[in-house]
Design a protein around this motif. Structure first.
Motif, PDB file in Angstrom:
ATOM      1  N   LEU A 149       0.839  -1.206   0.000  1.00 32.39           N
ATOM      2  CA  LEU A 149       0.000   0.000   0.000  1.00 32.39           C
ATOM      3  C   LEU A 149       0.868   1.247   0.000  1.00 32.39           C
ATOM      4  CD1 LEU A 149      -2.846  -1.057   2.462  1.00 32.39           C
ATOM      5  CD2 LEU A 149      -3.133  -0.376   0.064  1.00 32.39           C
ATOM      6  N   VAL A 150       1.918   1.240   0.872  1.00 34.68           N
ATOM      7  CA  VAL A 150       2.808   2.397   0.957  1.00 34.68           C
ATOM      8  C   VAL A 150       3.500   2.615  -0.389  1.00 34.68           C
ATOM      9  CG1 VAL A 150       4.944   3.254   1.998  1.00 34.68           C
ATOM     10  CG2 VAL A 150       3.163   2.275   3.436  1.00 34.68           C
ATOM     11  N   ALA A 151       3.989   1.493  -0.991  1.00 37.75           N
ATOM     12  CA  ALA A 151       4.689   1.606  -2.277  1.00 37.75           C
ATOM     13  C   ALA A 151       3.752   2.203  -3.332  1.00 37.75           C
ATOM     14  CB  ALA A 151       5.189   0.230  -2.716  1.00 37.75           C
ATOM     15  N   ALA A 152       2.506   1.685  -3.355  1.00 33.55           N
ATOM     16  CA  ALA A 152       1.561   2.136  -4.370  1.00 33.55           C
ATOM     17  C   ALA A 152       1.180   3.596  -4.149  1.00 33.55           C
ATOM     18  CB  ALA A 152       0.321   1.242  -4.346  1.00 33.55           C
ATOM     19  N   VAL A 153       0.767   3.926  -2.926  1.00 29.70           N
ATOM     20  CA  VAL A 153       0.291   5.288  -2.624  1.00 29.70           C
ATOM     21  C   VAL A 153       1.391   6.306  -2.899  1.00 29.70           C
ATOM     22  CG1 VAL A 153      -0.363   6.818  -0.722  1.00 29.70           C
ATOM     23  CG2 VAL A 153      -1.477   4.599  -0.975  1.00 29.70           C
ATOM     24  N   SER A 154       2.599   6.007  -2.370  1.00 30.33           N
ATOM     25  CA  SER A 154       3.667   6.995  -2.519  1.00 30.33           C
ATOM     26  C   SER A 154       4.103   7.121  -3.980  1.00 30.33           C
ATOM     27  CB  SER A 154       4.848   6.653  -1.619  1.00 30.33           C
ATOM     28  OG  SER A 154       5.319   5.377  -1.937  1.00 30.33           O
ATOM     29  N   THR A 155       4.202   5.995  -4.684  1.00 30.62           N
ATOM     30  CA  THR A 155       4.657   6.058  -6.074  1.00 30.62           C
ATOM     31  C   THR A 155       3.652   6.810  -6.933  1.00 30.62           C
ATOM     32  OG1 THR A 155       5.642   3.917  -5.729  1.00 30.62           O
ATOM     33  CG2 THR A 155       5.556   4.681  -7.986  1.00 30.62           C
ATOM     34  N   ILE A 156       2.382   6.477  -6.717  1.00 32.69           N
ATOM     35  CA  ILE A 156       1.357   7.141  -7.547  1.00 32.69           C
ATOM     36  C   ILE A 156       1.345   8.648  -7.288  1.00 32.69           C
ATOM     37  CG2 ILE A 156      -1.144   7.340  -7.955  1.00 32.69           C
ATOM     38  CD1 ILE A 156      -1.241   4.268  -7.419  1.00 32.69           C
ATOM     39  N   SER A 157       1.346   9.030  -6.003  1.00 27.06           N
ATOM     40  CA  SER A 157       1.275  10.475  -5.710  1.00 27.06           C
ATOM     41  C   SER A 157       2.533  11.192  -6.226  1.00 27.06           C
ATOM     42  CB  SER A 157       1.075  10.708  -4.210  1.00 27.06           C
ATOM     43  OG  SER A 157       2.095  10.079  -3.486  1.00 27.06           O
ATOM     44  N   PHE A 158       3.709  10.551  -5.999  1.00 26.64           N
ATOM     45  CA  PHE A 158       4.972  11.141  -6.458  1.00 26.64           C
ATOM     46  C   PHE A 158       4.982  11.284  -7.975  1.00 26.64           C
ATOM     47  CE2 PHE A 158       9.382  11.244  -7.648  1.00 26.64           C
ATOM     48  CZ  PHE A 158      10.051  11.859  -6.601  1.00 26.64           C
ATOM     49  N   ALA A 159       4.639  10.152  -8.635  1.00 28.66           N
ATOM     50  CA  ALA A 159       4.712  10.133 -10.102  1.00 28.66           C
ATOM     51  C   ALA A 159       3.738  11.152 -10.708  1.00 28.66           C
ATOM     52  CB  ALA A 159       4.424   8.725 -10.620  1.00 28.66           C
ATOM     53  N   LEU A 160       2.514  11.155 -10.167  1.00 29.15           N
ATOM     54  CA  LEU A 160       1.511  12.068 -10.716  1.00 29.15           C
ATOM     55  C   LEU A 160       1.980  13.525 -10.596  1.00 29.15           C
ATOM     56  CD1 LEU A 160      -1.973  10.653  -9.616  1.00 29.15           C
ATOM     57  CD2 LEU A 160      -0.987  10.754 -11.923  1.00 29.15           C
ATOM     58  N   TYR A 161       2.423  13.871  -9.404  1.00 28.75           N
ATOM     59  CA  TYR A 161       2.777  15.270  -9.160  1.00 28.75           C
ATOM     60  C   TYR A 161       4.026  15.674  -9.930  1.00 28.75           C
ATOM     61  CZ  TYR A 161       3.888  19.614  -6.812  1.00 28.75           C
ATOM     62  OH  TYR A 161       4.198  20.937  -6.558  1.00 28.75           O
ATOM     63  N   PHE A 162       5.065  14.841  -9.828  1.00 26.79           N
ATOM     64  CA  PHE A 162       6.340  15.270 -10.400  1.00 26.79           C
ATOM     65  C   PHE A 162       6.428  15.113 -11.924  1.00 26.79           C
ATOM     66  CE2 PHE A 162       7.446  14.773  -5.921  1.00 26.79           C
ATOM     67  CZ  PHE A 162       8.038  16.009  -5.697  1.00 26.79           C
ATOM     68  N   SER A 163       5.534  14.340 -12.491  1.00 23.88           N
ATOM     69  CA  SER A 163       5.546  14.306 -13.950  1.00 23.88           C
ATOM     70  C   SER A 163       4.738  15.498 -14.503  1.00 23.88           C
ATOM     71  CB  SER A 163       4.992  12.975 -14.482  1.00 23.88           C
ATOM     72  OG  SER A 163       3.812  12.660 -13.807  1.00 23.88           O
ATOM     73  N   TRP A 164       3.976  16.111 -13.651  1.00 21.01           N
ATOM     74  CA  TRP A 164       3.153  17.245 -14.079  1.00 21.01           C
ATOM     75  C   TRP A 164       3.865  18.563 -13.766  1.00 21.01           C
ATOM     76  CZ3 TRP A 164       0.853  20.266 -10.054  1.00 21.01           C
ATOM     77  CH2 TRP A 164       0.061  21.306 -10.481  1.00 21.01           C
ATOM     78  N   VAL A 165       4.505  18.661 -12.614  1.00 19.80           N
ATOM     79  CA  VAL A 165       5.120  19.906 -12.149  1.00 19.80           C
ATOM     80  C   VAL A 165       6.350  20.241 -13.017  1.00 19.80           C
ATOM     81  CG1 VAL A 165       6.826  19.129 -10.434  1.00 19.80           C
ATOM     82  CG2 VAL A 165       5.405  21.108  -9.945  1.00 19.80           C
ATOM     83  N   GLU A 166       6.666  21.502 -13.114  1.00 19.69           N
ATOM     84  CA  GLU A 166       7.847  22.014 -13.833  1.00 19.69           C
ATOM     85  C   GLU A 166       7.925  21.512 -15.266  1.00 19.69           C
ATOM     86  OE1 GLU A 166      11.492  22.237 -11.635  1.00 19.69           O
ATOM     87  OE2 GLU A 166      10.424  22.103  -9.724  1.00 19.69           O
ATOM     88  N   GLY A 167       6.742  21.493 -15.902  1.00 19.64           N
ATOM     89  CA  GLY A 167       6.685  21.144 -17.322  1.00 19.64           C
ATOM     90  C   GLY A 167       7.207  19.762 -17.642  1.00 19.64           C
ATOM     91  N   GLY A 168       7.105  18.857 -16.690  1.00 20.59           N
ATOM     92  CA  GLY A 168       7.501  17.453 -16.946  1.00 20.59           C
ATOM     93  C   GLY A 168       8.997  17.230 -16.863  1.00 20.59           C
ATOM     94  N   GLN A 169       9.749  18.209 -16.290  1.00 21.18           N
ATOM     95  CA  GLN A 169      11.203  18.040 -16.181  1.00 21.18           C
ATOM     96  C   GLN A 169      11.603  16.867 -15.287  1.00 21.18           C
ATOM     97  OE1 GLN A 169      13.629  21.447 -15.150  1.00 21.18           O
ATOM     98  NE2 GLN A 169      12.355  22.767 -16.436  1.00 21.18           N
ATOM     99  N   LEU A 170      10.737  16.585 -14.316  1.00 21.60           N
ATOM    100  CA  LEU A 170      11.102  15.533 -13.345  1.00 21.60           C
ATOM    101  C   LEU A 170      10.554  14.156 -13.732  1.00 21.60           C
ATOM    102  CD1 LEU A 170      10.592  17.506 -10.024  1.00 21.60           C
ATOM    103  CD2 LEU A 170      12.751  16.738 -10.972  1.00 21.60           C
ATOM    104  N   LEU A 171      10.027  14.095 -14.988  1.00 21.18           N
ATOM    105  CA  LEU A 171       9.449  12.811 -15.420  1.00 21.18           C
ATOM    106  C   LEU A 171      10.439  11.622 -15.310  1.00 21.18           C
ATOM    107  CD1 LEU A 171       6.753  11.737 -16.491  1.00 21.18           C
ATOM    108  CD2 LEU A 171       7.671  12.004 -18.805  1.00 21.18           C
ATOM    109  N   PRO A 172      11.712  11.807 -15.738  1.00 28.53           N
ATOM    110  CA  PRO A 172      12.643  10.663 -15.608  1.00 28.53           C
ATOM    111  C   PRO A 172      12.769  10.165 -14.164  1.00 28.53           C
ATOM    112  CG  PRO A 172      13.630  12.435 -16.913  1.00 28.53           C
ATOM    113  CD  PRO A 172      12.338  12.984 -16.362  1.00 28.53           C
ATOM    114  N   GLN A 173      12.882  11.163 -13.234  1.00 28.31           N
ATOM    115  CA  GLN A 173      12.981  10.741 -11.824  1.00 28.31           C
ATOM    116  C   GLN A 173      11.750   9.937 -11.405  1.00 28.31           C
ATOM    117  OE1 GLN A 173      14.083  13.709 -12.919  1.00 28.31           O
ATOM    118  NE2 GLN A 173      15.410  14.730 -11.405  1.00 28.31           N
ATOM    119  N   SER A 174      10.567  10.433 -11.853  1.00 33.43           N
ATOM    120  CA  SER A 174       9.327   9.728 -11.498  1.00 33.43           C
ATOM    121  C   SER A 174       9.353   8.310 -12.016  1.00 33.43           C
ATOM    122  CB  SER A 174       8.120  10.430 -12.110  1.00 33.43           C
ATOM    123  OG  SER A 174       8.053  11.726 -11.657  1.00 33.43           O
TER     124      SER A 174
END
Ligand code: C2E
Ligand code: CA
Ligand code: CA
Length: 661
Positions: A149-174
């Motif tokens: 649950l922790v892996a899923a919740v954190s990954t989804i929230s992280f991925a969603l936010y950071f692939s959207w923020v700063e014009g997708g610059q953080l997409l690779p990290q996500s």
């Protein structure tokens, strides 16, 4: 799909697995909260902004507070073994829920701070966020649902936010974080499977171990218990005695053993079958147990042998006296009739006692002594109590010595048969002879028959000895026309199943007419085994052999009772004649016996007639035949032959026994 969602669910099917998860997880909890608090503090330090107190100070304080209170709560839980299955389940459920809530809270807070942070702080924030997620999943590894649950919740929230923020610059990290999380999920899953397997195999091992322990306890119980009576067996008793011997020195008179052997048990088995024998043992055991003191150990140490171990404790101080009192109580109990299979059986017991009156005797030795004393009680006439003394040991050694010599003596032709005349009370004519065994060529010196026959009876050597006498006498007396032959048989011989056949075989082999043979036996055998005795007597009588009851007057049997056995003769014991005088009490006794025997059509033979006065009284009382030193001592064959010739010659003139007439 169900299987996939099932990975996020708490598996409640195995309470033991849940308990193991709880225990392992409990150990990781302080670490988990420690890492969370460190990360929170690190973020607070790197992102602190006095203008944004709510998000950079208040929020981390709240998160730290929650983390600390949870960590303290867990530390306080202590030993999980006191918790019930339901409590464990609810704790784990709560952990799963809290893991999601805390992860979301932490992520939302980091994202909130992220919005106002400078570039340096932002890179810090992503680093700490990723780090927190990875470490949280690691710490929750044993609790699959929570970790997933922790892996899923954190990954989804992280991925969603950071692939959207700063014009997708953080997409690779996500994407990298997603890959890491998937990897962790796979590792968690397989780790959980192995963990479950370990728990399962530990359980199997434990169950096997329990089964093995149960089995070995059962084996021990079987090995140390007598199956029939449920009492401790000989092994258990010896074990107990050995344990006693290993203790510090036992006080004087603190230990006693009462050894019991049933008299006539073998006969019950032979006559009524083993089922009756077993039933008898059960009943006797019950009676014995009821008599034994609470702290005593009653064991069945052989087919019809029992031992009671009395040990000193608060209640026993003088073991010997208690043993003696118990022995007499046990004898009384054993003498009571027993109802088995609609038969009333009458048995008795012989009892031996040994106690540690002299210091230094070990308890195994005590058992041997009690056994020896019992043996003595048995040979002294059964139904008695005997106490061990050193003299018994000497007697035993002597018996062992004689036992060896009897076998060798038979081989080496050391035994002989002598003959004592039996005369007709009226005519004085020798009508019969009693064959008596002698051991004249014994290397250590001649022994009285009373002594060695007792040994032979106890060892079974009476069988070859008895057959030797019978065969020798039949051969030697056969041609003495018309003379009857009387041969003694021991109760032990009579008990032998093939006895009648053996006697008849000797008759055939020697050509001795059975009508001229008389067997003499004492009454001890009749009392212990009436059924078998009557059968044997009848079959011998059918063959033409007559039966005499020897030593009459030494036992307690009534003549009438004897008649029912089919005896044709009774032999008055010499002790009855010892003080026989005209008009004394002994005469009345003998007169009574003779009158009764005559009334029952039995012939009376008086033995031990030494004086003319005795002979005269006996003849007047109606005694049929007489035997004793007055008419002739037991002598070897040649001498007996001359005596017979002399008597025949004399009869043509004056009677040999003129004094009787
Ligand atoms: P028993 O059957 O009562 O034999 C009679 C015993 O009385 C014999 O002793 C005999 O010598 C003795 N006796 C005979 N007349 C007199 C007398 O006038 N005065 C006295 N004081 N004694 C007399 P023995 O030969 O020493 O035998 C002793 C016992 O040994 C016998 O007692 C019998 O029980 C046993 N015995 C002897 N030979 C045999 C045998 O071949 N088989 C068995 N089973 N027992 C035997
Ligand atoms: Ca006799
Ligand atoms: Ca006799």
């Amino acid at each position: 799909m169900n299987k996939f969602f099932g990975l996020f669910d708490l598996d409640k099917s195995d309470p033991e697995l849940m308990r193991a998860q709880f225990r392992s997880f409990q150990g990781h909890i302080p670490l988990l909260y420690g890492i969370l608090i460190c990360n929170t503090l690190a973020i607070t330090v790197t992102s602190f902004n006095p203008d944004l107190l709510a998000k950079t100070l208040v929020a981390p304080i709240v998160i730290t507070g929650i983390a600390m209170s949870r960590a303290i709560w867990w530390l306080r839980q202590g030993d999980s073994s006191t918790l019930g299955d339901d409590e464990i389940t609810s704790h784990l459920k709560r952990t799963c829920r809290l893991a999601v809530v805390l992860t979301l809270t932490f992520n939302v807070w980091v994202i909130w701070v992220y919005q106002d942070a400078d570039a340096f702080s932002r890179s810090n924030l992503t680093f700490f966020l990723a780090l927190s997620q990875v470490s949280t999943v690691f710490c929750l590894m044993t609790l699959r649902a929570a970790a997933m649950l922790v892996a899923a919740v954190s990954t989804i929230s992280f991925a969603l936010y950071f692939s959207w923020v700063e014009g997708g610059q953080l997409l690779p990290q996500s994407l990298v974080l997603c890959c890491v999380c998937i990897g962790m999920a796979v590792v968690t899953h397989s780790f959980n499977r192995s963990f479950a397997e370990v728990v399962q195999s530990r359980r199997t091992l434990r169950i096997r171990q329990l089964e093995t322990e149960k089995l070995s306890a059962e084996n021990r119980r079987i090995a140390f218990t007598d199956a029939l009576s449920g009492l401790p067996n000989r092994r258990e008793l010896l074990d107990r005695l050995d344990r006693l011997d290993r203790q510090e020195v036992l006080a004087q008179d603190s230990l006693a053993i009462v050894f019991i052997d049933l008299d006539g048990f073998k006969l019950v088995n032979d006559e009524h079958g083993h089922h009756a024998g077993d039933e008898l043992i059960r009943i006797v055991c019950h009676r014995l147990r009821e008599q034994c003191p609470e702290h005593a150990t009653l064991a069945r140490v052989g087919g019809d042998e029992f031992a009671v171990l009395l040990e000193a404790d608060g209640t026993i101080e003088n073991a010997h006296a208690i043993a003696l009192e118990l022995a007499h109580r046990l004898l009384k109990q054993m003498a009571l009739p027993v109802l088995v299979d609609r038969h009333v059986l009458q048995i008795s017991g012989s009892v031996g006692i040994a106690s540690n009156m002299d210091n230094g005797v070990n308890s195994r030795e005590l058992l041997r002594r009690a056994d020896l004393a019992m043996y003595h009680a048995k040979t002294e006439g059964k139904g008695q109590v005997a106490i061990y003394s050193d003299a018994l040991d000497e007697g035993r050694l002597r018996r062992i010595e004689i036992e060896g010599q009897i076998g060798a003596g038979l081989e080496a032709n050391e035994f002989d048969v002598v003959y004592q005349p039996i005369v007709d009370a009226v005519s004085g004519k020798i009508v019969a002879t009693e064959a008596l065994l002698r051991w004249p060529r014994r290397a250590e010196g001649e022994l009285a028959p009373d002594e060695f026959i007792q040994v032979a009876e106890a060892t079974g050597q009476i069988h070859p000895l008895g057959l030797f006498v019978l065969e020798r006498a039949c051969r030697e007396i056969r041609d003495m026309g018309g003379l009857d032959l009387s041969v003694n048989v021991s109760p032990a011989q009579f008990r032998h199943p093939g006895f009648e056949q053996q006697v008849l075989k000797v008759m055939e082999k020697t050509g001795f007419p059975p009508e001229r043979l008389q067997l003499e036996m004492t009454e001890s055998y009749l009392l212990t085994n009436p059924g078998m005795a009557i059968k044997a007597i009848n079959s011998l009588k059918t063959a033409g052999i007559s039966l005499a009851l020897d030593d009459f007057g030494t036992g307690f049997t009534s003549i009438h009772y004897l008649k029912s056995y089919g005896f044709t003769h009774i032999k008055l014991d010499k002790s009855l004649l010892k003080d026989l005088k005209p008009d004394n009490k002994e005469k009345m006794l003998v007169a009574g016996a003779i009158t009764l025997a005559r009334a029952l059509d039995m012939s009376v033979i008086a033995e031990g007639v030494e004086h003319e006065v005795q002979a005269r009284i006996l003849r007047d009382l109606g005694c049929h035949e007489m035997q004793g030193f007055l008419f002739g001592r037991p002598v070897p064959l040649a001498e007996f032959r001359s005596l017979l010739e002399l008597a025949t010659d004399n009869r043509q003139g004056a009677p040999l026994l003129h004094s009787v007439g």
